[in-house]
Design a protein around this motif. Structure first.
Motif, mmCIF file in Angstrom:
data_model
loop_
_atom_site.group_PDB
_atom_site.id
_atom_site.type_symbol
_atom_site.label_atom_id
_atom_site.label_comp_id
_atom_site.label_asym_id
_atom_site.label_seq_id
_atom_site.Cartn_x
_atom_site.Cartn_y
_atom_site.Cartn_z
ATOM 1 N N PRO A 1 0.831 -1.194 0.000
ATOM 2 C CA PRO A 1 0.000 0.000 0.000
ATOM 3 C C PRO A 1 0.875 1.258 0.000
ATOM 4 C CG PRO A 1 0.156 -0.835 2.206
ATOM 5 C CD PRO A 1 0.873 -1.823 1.331
ATOM 6 N N SER A 2 0.351 2.307 -0.554
ATOM 7 C CA SER A 2 1.174 3.491 -0.747
ATOM 8 C C SER A 2 1.284 4.335 0.514
ATOM 9 C CB SER A 2 0.606 4.329 -1.882
ATOM 10 O OG SER A 2 -0.712 4.723 -1.578
ATOM 11 N N THR B 1 5.677 -12.636 -3.152
ATOM 12 C CA THR B 1 5.081 -12.414 -4.468
ATOM 13 C C THR B 1 4.720 -10.964 -4.720
ATOM 14 O OG1 THR B 1 2.837 -12.799 -3.632
ATOM 15 C CG2 THR B 1 4.098 -14.743 -4.355
ATOM 16 N N GLY B 2 4.671 -10.171 -3.665
ATOM 17 C CA GLY B 2 4.266 -8.775 -3.808
ATOM 18 C C GLY B 2 2.757 -8.608 -3.865
ATOM 19 N N GLU B 3 2.029 -9.707 -3.663
ATOM 20 C CA GLU B 3 0.558 -9.635 -3.743
ATOM 21 C C GLU B 3 0.017 -8.855 -2.549
ATOM 22 O OE1 GLU B 3 -3.315 -12.641 -3.893
ATOM 23 O OE2 GLU B 3 -1.279 -13.432 -3.655
ATOM 24 N N TRP B 4 -0.875 -7.956 -2.832
ATOM 25 C CA TRP B 4 -1.461 -7.099 -1.797
ATOM 26 C C TRP B 4 -2.941 -7.415 -1.683
ATOM 27 C CZ3 TRP B 4 -1.253 -4.331 2.314
ATOM 28 C CH2 TRP B 4 -2.205 -3.356 2.593
ATOM 29 N N GLN C 1 -8.080 2.864 -0.063
ATOM 30 C CA GLN C 1 -7.213 1.712 -0.305
ATOM 31 C C GLN C 1 -7.472 0.597 0.703
ATOM 32 O OE1 GLN C 1 -3.098 2.521 -1.039
ATOM 33 N NE2 GLN C 1 -3.500 4.641 -1.583
ATOM 34 N N GLY C 2 -8.495 0.751 1.484
ATOM 35 C CA GLY C 2 -8.755 -0.239 2.516
ATOM 36 C C GLY C 2 -8.243 0.252 3.843
ATOM 37 N N ARG C 3 -8.694 -0.368 4.884
ATOM 38 C CA ARG C 3 -8.244 0.034 6.222
ATOM 39 C C ARG C 3 -6.909 -0.605 6.564
ATOM 40 N NH1 ARG C 3 -12.463 1.618 9.422
ATOM 41 N NH2 ARG C 3 -10.893 1.891 11.044
ATOM 42 N N ASP C 4 -6.744 -1.783 6.078
ATOM 43 C CA ASP C 4 -5.477 -2.477 6.261
ATOM 44 C C ASP C 4 -5.384 -3.557 5.200
ATOM 45 O OD1 ASP C 4 -7.367 -4.237 7.199
ATOM 46 O OD2 ASP C 4 -6.073 -5.029 8.803
ATOM 47 N N GLY C 5 -4.380 -4.362 5.269
ATOM 48 C CA GLY C 5 -4.229 -5.400 4.270
ATOM 49 C C GLY C 5 -3.034 -6.270 4.589
ATOM 50 N N VAL C 6 -2.848 -7.256 3.738
ATOM 51 C CA VAL C 6 -1.744 -8.187 3.932
ATOM 52 C C VAL C 6 -0.887 -8.172 2.667
ATOM 53 C CG1 VAL C 6 -1.072 -10.574 4.333
ATOM 54 C CG2 VAL C 6 -3.085 -9.639 5.498
ATOM 55 N N LEU C 7 0.363 -7.993 2.863
ATOM 56 C CA LEU C 7 1.304 -7.967 1.752
ATOM 57 C C LEU C 7 2.180 -9.217 1.821
ATOM 58 C CD1 LEU C 7 2.728 -6.390 -0.590
ATOM 59 C CD2 LEU C 7 4.271 -5.474 1.175
ATOM 60 N N ARG D 1 4.617 -12.706 5.390
ATOM 61 C CA ARG D 1 3.661 -11.652 5.031
ATOM 62 C C ARG D 1 3.701 -10.534 6.061
ATOM 63 N NH1 ARG D 1 -1.662 -14.808 5.111
ATOM 64 N NH2 ARG D 1 -0.468 -15.879 6.745
ATOM 65 N N LEU D 2 3.199 -9.414 5.605
ATOM 66 C CA LEU D 2 3.095 -8.247 6.478
ATOM 67 C C LEU D 2 1.629 -7.830 6.544
ATOM 68 C CD1 LEU D 2 6.040 -6.002 5.228
ATOM 69 C CD2 LEU D 2 5.763 -6.832 7.569
ATOM 70 N N ALA D 3 1.125 -7.700 7.750
ATOM 71 C CA ALA D 3 -0.184 -7.072 7.930
ATOM 72 C C ALA D 3 0.079 -5.592 8.140
ATOM 73 C CB ALA D 3 -0.908 -7.670 9.122
ATOM 74 N N ILE D 4 -0.548 -4.790 7.295
ATOM 75 C CA ILE D 4 -0.179 -3.378 7.244
ATOM 76 C C ILE D 4 -1.393 -2.503 7.501
ATOM 77 C CG2 ILE D 4 0.807 -1.557 5.795
ATOM 78 C CD1 ILE D 4 2.259 -3.742 4.241
ATOM 79 N N GLY D 5 -1.239 -1.578 8.402
ATOM 80 C CA GLY D 5 -2.275 -0.590 8.634
ATOM 81 C C GLY D 5 -2.058 0.612 7.735
ATOM 82 N N ILE D 6 -3.192 1.146 7.251
ATOM 83 C CA ILE D 6 -3.124 2.269 6.316
ATOM 84 C C ILE D 6 -3.638 3.509 7.018
ATOM 85 C CG2 ILE D 6 -3.928 3.152 4.084
ATOM 86 C CD1 ILE D 6 -4.241 0.264 3.191
ATOM 87 N N ASP D 7 -3.061 4.612 6.691
ATOM 88 C CA ASP D 7 -3.508 5.859 7.291
ATOM 89 C C ASP D 7 -4.995 6.064 6.995
ATOM 90 O OD1 ASP D 7 -4.054 8.906 7.126
ATOM 91 O OD2 ASP D 7 -2.225 8.704 8.316
#
Lengths: 171, 433
Positions: free
Chosen positions: B183-184, B219-222, B209-215, B197-203
């Protein structure tokens, strides 16, 4: 006046005429001779303390003189091609025969390369052996020998009237 | 024998015309000597300047992405001062298996002391790497670092870069850098226990872009999600602790159970997404937050029942940050609210947890003037580093030698040679004239 400068000036005062004569023989031109002596003495002055400390400075001065003559020969010839300037006529009271011979010798010397001329002067004016001449010019004895041979051959070719001198000299 | 030619030459020499030297050879020679000496000095100065320039610009050491050889820790510098084994220590991590602490664990530090190597004096971020139990800087990172976190095995450090710039993962052993565009606007991330994997919180302002996600870093899949800020994974990776910003409560969810929150744990007072950790057996979670009076609070919850058997608060602590839960208790980083403890503005304490509830905090690191331990001083805060690094030989690595690039120097040499040739040619022309 410092000691070094004093000894240098004493040396120049005592040996300048001899250096002038050698330069004259090498160049055949009063301006070039003066320039040659001037350059050689200036180079010696740069390191006079060391030269004087090693004993008699004259061999070193003459070595510089001959090296300068040989290395400057090409430039000099280039300048002469661009515009030849008149030769100084020597002064003196000579017989017609002597003057004629000297003119012939001078004209013949002018046809030689700087190195051939230097070898000839070293061998027949300064009366050095082949090895001494080689040392003075920083070349091999073989080079001195070949340059001498070439110089005499050229003299014979350009001045047949000197053949008698050459023949005798050959011996 | 040679008399005729000799005589002729001597006659010619004796008839040498009179001429005088138009210049004083002594003055001319000495002037030339002075000029030559000046030229030698100038040339030496220029050469020294050129060498100094080459050394400082091109040949010197630099931060580099090139792999660096491991720095062996100095003998005798290890001392086990954290008598704890944290829950997420990989038991078979070879590099750190012999550590007196038993291996790495997620740990939070932000070092202001350059010796630690996280930040240089000019605030250029530097990743601290672990290779053989020591800590060393492996490369610098331009730009900001948002929520840096080290992988459970201590080999990769992930962080957001800045708004719109994505996420980057650095292999702390080799310095290899991988940047992900999505996520950007990552601001907070945690690793899954397997480190894949990384679970990432988004501002929150970039909710599109979603509230959070898994990267997936392989593979770079988000995979965007609409949960909440990910806080921690259980040791087995089956459960996840999240902070739900909308409802202002903690959530423990089954990772594979979609968006269903298994438990909703209410925590009173002033909520703020701070930190949380699972207990070593995965049955409890501890969350840290700030009370209304700015003091620190640490609550423990049973992840199955939602009951809160214990609340720890400290009126002189603020900004509590849980950095791990080990066999002896919870590790918490904090700051002191006032100057009641001179020279102790922040620190790390182990707070024992048992059947009798919270025990007395045992301070292990702290102070605004931290006592040098082992080889460095440090201030714990945000960057996750294996706990064992605390007692490893902490020091910045020497800058690796930059590969020498001949290209610019060849150009300079060619230019210099051209200049010399031109000067020489001008000198020859001048002498000819």
């Amino acid at each position: 006046m410092h000691d070094a400068e004093q000894t240098f000036r004493c040396f120049v005062g005592a040996r300048l005429p001899a250096l002038k004569r050698a330069a004259w023989l090498l160049t055949g031109d009063v301006h070039l001779a003066e320039d040659l002596v001037q350059t050689a003495l200036a180079k010696v002055a740069m390191r006079w303390e060391r030269v004087a400390a090693n004993g008699d400075p004259e061999p070193y001065v003459r070595k510089i003189l001959y090296h300068e003559h040989v290395s400057a020969g090409r430039k000099r010839r280039f300048i002469e091609v661009l515009g030849s300037h008149g030769r100084e006529q020597p002064s003196g009271t000579d017989t017609t025969a002597d003057v004629s011979l000297r003119l012939t010798v001078r004209q013949a010397l002018e046809r030689l390369t700087p190195k051939q001329r230097a070898v000839l002067v070293l061998r027949y004016y300064e009366d050095l052996s082949e090895s001494q001449a080689a040392e003075r010019l920083d070349v091999s004895v073989g080079t001195v020998r070949s340059q001498t041979r070439a110089a005499l051959a050229r003299l014979r070719a350009v001045a047949p009237e000197l053949a008698s001198v050459m023949e005798v000299t050959r011996d | 024998m040679t008399e005729p030619l000799q005589t002729a030459l001597h006659d010619e020499a004796d008839n040498c015309p009179e001429f005088e030297l138009t210049a004083d050879p002594w003055a001319r020679g000495r002037r030339a000597r002075r000029t030559r000496r000046i030229a030698v000095v100038v040339a030496g100065g220029v050469a020294a300047l050129a060498v100094a320039t080459m050394v400082s610009v091109g040949v010197g050491q630099q931060w580099s992405v090139d792999p660096v050889s491991p720095v062996e820790p100095a003998p005798g510098l290890r001392e086990p001062t954290i008598p704890d084994r944290l829950y997420n220590v990989p038991p078979n991590m070879t590099d750190l298996a012999d550590s007196p602490l038993g291996g790495p664990a997620s740990f939070a530090y932000e070092a202001y002391d350059v010796r630690v190597g996280l930040f240089t004096e000019d605030v250029v971020a530097v990743v601290v790497g672990a290779h053989t139990g020591d800590v060393r800087a492996v490369r610098s990172l331009a730009g900001s670092i948002r929520g840096p976190v080290l992988s459970p095995d201590g080999t990769k450090l992930a962080s957001g870069i800045g708004f719109g710039e994505g996420v980057r993962v650095v292999d702390v052993r080799t310095g290899e850098l991988v940047t992900f565009g999505r996520p950007s606007v990552a601001v907070h991330q945690i690793w899954t226990p397997d480190g894949t994997r990384l679970a990432i919180g988004i501002d929150g302002e970039y909710g599109s872009q979603g509230r959070d996600g898994v990267l997936d870093i392989g593979t770079g899949e988000w995979q965007p999600r609409r949960y909440a800020a990910p806080i921690a994974f259980s040791p087995d990776g089956q459960r996840e602790l999240r902070w739900d910003e909308d409802d202002q409560h903690w959530v423990v969810a089954e990772v594979d159970a979609g968006e269903v929150a298994a438990l909703s744990l209410s925590a009173s007072a002033q909520h703020e997404v701070r930190s949380g950790v699972f207990s070593p057996d995965g049955t409890m979670v501890a969350v840290a937050y700030r009370e209304a009076d700015e003091s620190a609070a640490i609550a423990v919850f049973d992840v199955d029942t939602g009951e809160s058997p214990g609340l720890f608060s400290h009126d002189r602590w603020s900004e509590p940050l849980l950095v791990g839960w080990g066999e002896r208790g919870v590790l918490v980083r904090y700051q002191y609210i006032d100057a009641a403890y001179p020279g102790s503005d922040d620190g790390i304490d182990v707070i024992p947890w048992g059947s009798d509830g919270w025990g007395h905090p045992d301070r292990i690191v702290g102070g605004s003037n931290p006592t040098p331990r082992t080889s460095g001083t440090y201030f714990p805060m945000h960057v996750s580093i294996p706990a064992s690094f605390l007692d490893a030989d902490i020091r910045p690595a020497g800058k690796p030698d930059a590969p020498f690039d001949w290209f610019p120097w060849l150009i300079m040499l060619v230019i210099a040679a051209a200049v010399v040739l031109v000067v020489k040619a001008l000198d020859v022309v001048r002498s000819l004239r």
